[in-house]
Design an enzyme around this catalytic site. Structure first.
Site, PDB file in Angstrom:
ATOM      1  CG  ASP A  82       2.610   9.437  -4.571  1.00 23.18           C
ATOM      2  OD1 ASP A  82       1.465   8.978  -4.604  1.00 23.18           O
ATOM      3  OD2 ASP A  82       3.023  10.612  -5.042  1.00 23.18           O
TER       4      ASP A  82
HETATM    5  C1  BGC Z   1      -0.149  11.824  -6.128  1.00 23.42           C
HETATM    6  C2  BGC Z   1      -0.273  11.859  -4.810  1.00 23.42           C
HETATM    7  C3  BGC Z   1      -1.784  11.386  -4.100  1.00 23.42           C
HETATM    8  C4  BGC Z   1      -1.702   9.946  -4.807  1.00 23.42           C
HETATM    9  C5  BGC Z   1      -3.350   9.403  -4.749  1.00 23.42           C
HETATM   10  C6  BGC Z   1      -0.456  10.213  -6.627  1.00 23.42           C
HETATM   11  O1  BGC Z   1      -0.599  10.489  -7.896  1.00 23.42           O
HETATM   12  O2  BGC Z   1       1.439  12.042  -6.299  1.00 23.42           O
HETATM   13  O3  BGC Z   1      -0.182  13.389  -4.194  1.00 23.42           O
HETATM   14  O4  BGC Z   1      -2.145  11.481  -2.780  1.00 23.42           O
HETATM   15  O5  BGC Z   1      -1.757   9.901  -6.020  1.00 23.42           O
HETATM   16  O6  BGC Z   1      -4.353   9.959  -5.342  1.00 23.42           O
END
Ligand code: BGC
Length: 661
Positions: A230
């Site tokens: 993530d």
């Molecule tokens: C989120 C993800 C997301 C990623 C990219 C993170 O803050 O938890 O779900 O895909 O950011 O934006």
């Protein structure tokens, strides 16, 4: 020069790895910018582009306006795997149209608590419903050559302290509740990527959790794609070598932390990991990278097409859940309503905007609000007014919105209540007009202290850019609602299993304890005999369905048998409509505490008024299994099981006993 996109994929990866220097290999383990990796121009390897997200292509990752579909929980409420597949395909075509080859979704974390700021992004509290929808979204996405990225692996169920906390969860709860959708994503849909979560699981950061990433995901489930962190999740891990060995294939975004080039170079020079280990990791990444690349000759994508907008409208309508309809107030009849009061803060509010709700935000080219949808439908046949006192009926649009502290990434809700002025508005409206309909435009369970005073309550979720039209269609009966709750609505927060003490939620800054274990959602309410406000699986229709007798092919079940059950379902009312027939199984005398019943299968069926259909369910013995905490294996107790079939988890119409062993 031949490009890396021609020929047999494994051979291409092999030859790329042969031609790359160690330095080049190391450079591929981390990204380059927010949604892009590096490439290797010398070898004609173009960067890989990723994009959010689960409800449409995010503006923040594409800088383009795209179709805003309803959010995950609305798809959860549709209980419609076929629709999920159509959605996946459309989502991927939109992603391809902005050059993205990986879409960061579906998001399949279990709705453990009503307060999670991201409940609106996820499908459900139930692992079976979760799995069926996840599998079809992924199949739809990947049928176009775009990679799905199922997220957030694993036990990522709250936003409070999300970068720091550890989900303290038993092996049994992981296997029975939190992992099944990931397992199905790999085994049934061959998902091409998985996102490792921010949190730790039992003290080890998800991004370097070898038992989860390597032992379970790769070895046991057979995952062949790549694991991406993530965004910024890798900050709290140890060395590059430990992430590599655990099974993290790509760190995002930017230039990385544990996988920062200079750091990896130092570790490699010191012998912390070998080139063979590096190649092993890159092989998983490059296979998907090449396979999904725009250079690989996939058909062009398309976005904002009328077909996608129509699909957004159908999805919105399919998710709308009729919670209460006393005296058949709904559907409204245009012939009998000449003045309609429309009030409330969500009546004309736009929600499809960049980063609204966090990374799941989508900026759509237009958005039909509920008020616009109603205006369009009633035309000049009915006057829309703001005074409930002078109208034939009143509709109050309320709900939380995507601010942090509401339905949004970045924070959890503090309570299950609506803002007090919204509760007051409902009471005021119903005092002025007995024909009051409350429509909730919101993404998670809410307390409704006025529920018994209001004749009609409709949960519209976050219905996307065409939501206003779908809501109007349902309120005026052009569409018969068929949504069912994918999550229990408790009467009060204290009834909910994660809220009996703070260590369960939100925990302290380091640990959150999943003490309720497998008793999540309705499993807890059934066990404790607590009456929820609206139970899991509940949702009314403008027609009625009659469940004919249950036939079982063979009521004693042997290990390799497939148990076939059938019943006749009849639309016994006067309107066409759909029903979600739900099948639950419970052990009579389990050797360990088990839920009274668990959803093991369901079928969404559309029947014309008066029409009947025979439905068949085939169950394998896995429907009886539990995960044994001692042997760390799935086991099945011999003995009797109750199979119940019905219209919700608390509206069971048919029951039978089967014996296993
Ligand atoms: C989120 C993800 C997301 C990623 C990219 C993170 O803050 O938890 O779900 O895909 O950011 O934006």
């Amino acid at each position: 020069m031949t490009t890396p996109y021609e020929g047999d994929p494994d051979a291409r990866v092999q030859s790329l790895l042969r031609e790359m220097t160690v330095d080049e290999k190391l450079s591929l383990l981390a990204g380059k910018s927010l949604f892009r990796t590096k490439g290797i121009p010398r070898l004609a390897l173009a960067p890989m582009k990723l994009s959010d997200g689960p409800r449409g292509v995010g503006f923040h990752s594409s800088l383009r306006r795209c179709t805003a579909f309803p959010t995950g929980i609305a798809l959860g409420a549709s209980w419609d795997p076929e629709l999920a597949r159509e959605f996946g395909e459309a989502l991927a075509l939109e992603a391809r149209a902005v050059g993205a080859q990986v879409i960061l979704g579906p998001a399949v974390n279990i709705c453990r608590t009503p307060l999670n700021g991201r409940t609106f992004e996820y499908f459900t509290e139930d692992p079976e419903l979760n799995s069926r929808l996840a599998v079809e979204v992924i199949r739809g996405i990947q049928s176009t050559g775009v990679a799905a990225c199922v997220k957030h692996y694993a036990a990522n169920n709250q936003e409070t302290n999300r970068y720091r906390n550890s989900s303290q969860v038993s092996a049994r709860a992981l296997r029975e509740i939190y992992l099944p959708a990931f397992e199905a994503a790999v085994r049934e849909a061959d998902v091409w990527s998985v996102m490792a979560a921010y949190n730790a699981v039992n003290g080890v950061a998800a991004c370097e959790h070898k038992p989860l990433l390597h032992d379970i995901l790769r070895q046991e489930y057979g995952f062949s794609g790549f694991v991406v962190s993530d965004w910024f999740a890798v900050r709290r891990t140890g060395s590059g070598a430990s992430c590599l060995r655990a099974g993290l294939n790509l760190e995002m975004p930017g230039r990385g932390s544990s996988y920062r080039h200079s750091r990896l170079k130092r570790e490699f020079a010191a012998g912390a990991f070998s080139e063979a280990e590096l190649d092993g990791s890159l092989r998983h990444l490059l296979r998907i990278w090449l396979r999904t690349s725009p250079e690989a000759g996939h058909p062009a994508g398309r976005r904002n097409t009328p077909e996608h907008q129509q699909l957004a409208r159908r999805m919105a309508a399919a998710g709308i859940t009729l919670l209460r309809n006393k005296g058949g107030l709904l559907p409204l009849d245009l012939a009998g309503v000449t003045r309609l009061a429309v009030v409330g803060p969500r009546a004309d509010k736009r929600i499809c905007r960049p980063l609204y709700g966090g990374s799941a935000g989508v900026w759509s080219p237009y958005e039909i609000t509920p008020l616009q949808g109603l205006r369009e439908l009633v035309g000049d046949k009915c006057e829309i007014v703001s005074d409930p006192g002078t109208a034939d009926a009143a509709i109050v649009f309320i709900g939380l919105g995507h601010r942090i502290g509401g339905d949004s990434e970045g924070g959890d809700r503090k309570s299950m209540q609506l803002p007090p002025e919204q509760d007051a508005l409902v009471r005021k409206t119903v005092a002025q007009n007995a024909n009051t309909i409350v429509v909730l435009v919101s993404g998670s369970p809410l307390e409704m202290p006025w529920a018994d005073e209001v004749p009609a309550i409709v949960m519209a979720w976050y219905p996307g850019m065409e939501g206003g039209r779908a809501i109007a269609d349902v309120l005026f009966g052009r569409v018969n609602p068929g949504g069912k709750l994918p999550i229990t609505f408790p009467r009060t927060l204290a009834d909910s299993p994660a809220h009996s003490e703070p260590r369960r939620f939100p925990g302290d800054s380091r640990e959150v304890w999943y003490d309720e274990d497998i008793f999540v959602g309705y499993r807890h309410f059934d066990r404790r005999g607590i009456e929820p406000l609206f139970p899991f699986g509940h949702g009314l229709s403008y027609t009625t369905f009659t469940y004919g007798a249950l036939a079982i092919q063979n009521s004693s079940w042997k290990p390799d048998d497939v148990l076939r059950l059938s019943l006749q379902l009849t639309n016994s009312g006067e309107r066409d409509g759909s029903e979600v027939v739900q099948l639950y199984v419970g052990a009579r005398a389990p050797s360990l505490p088990r839920p009274e019943r668990e959803l093991r299968a369901f079928r969404k069926v559309f029947l014309r008024a008066g029409e009947s259909r025979t439905l068949e369910f085939d169950l394998t013995a896995r429907a009886l299994a539990y995960y044994c905490p001692e042997s760390l294996r799935w086991r099945i107790d011999e003995g009797d099981y109750t199979v119940s079939i019905g219209a919700s988890s608390r509206d069971l119409r048919l029951q039978a006993t089967v014996s296993y062993g």
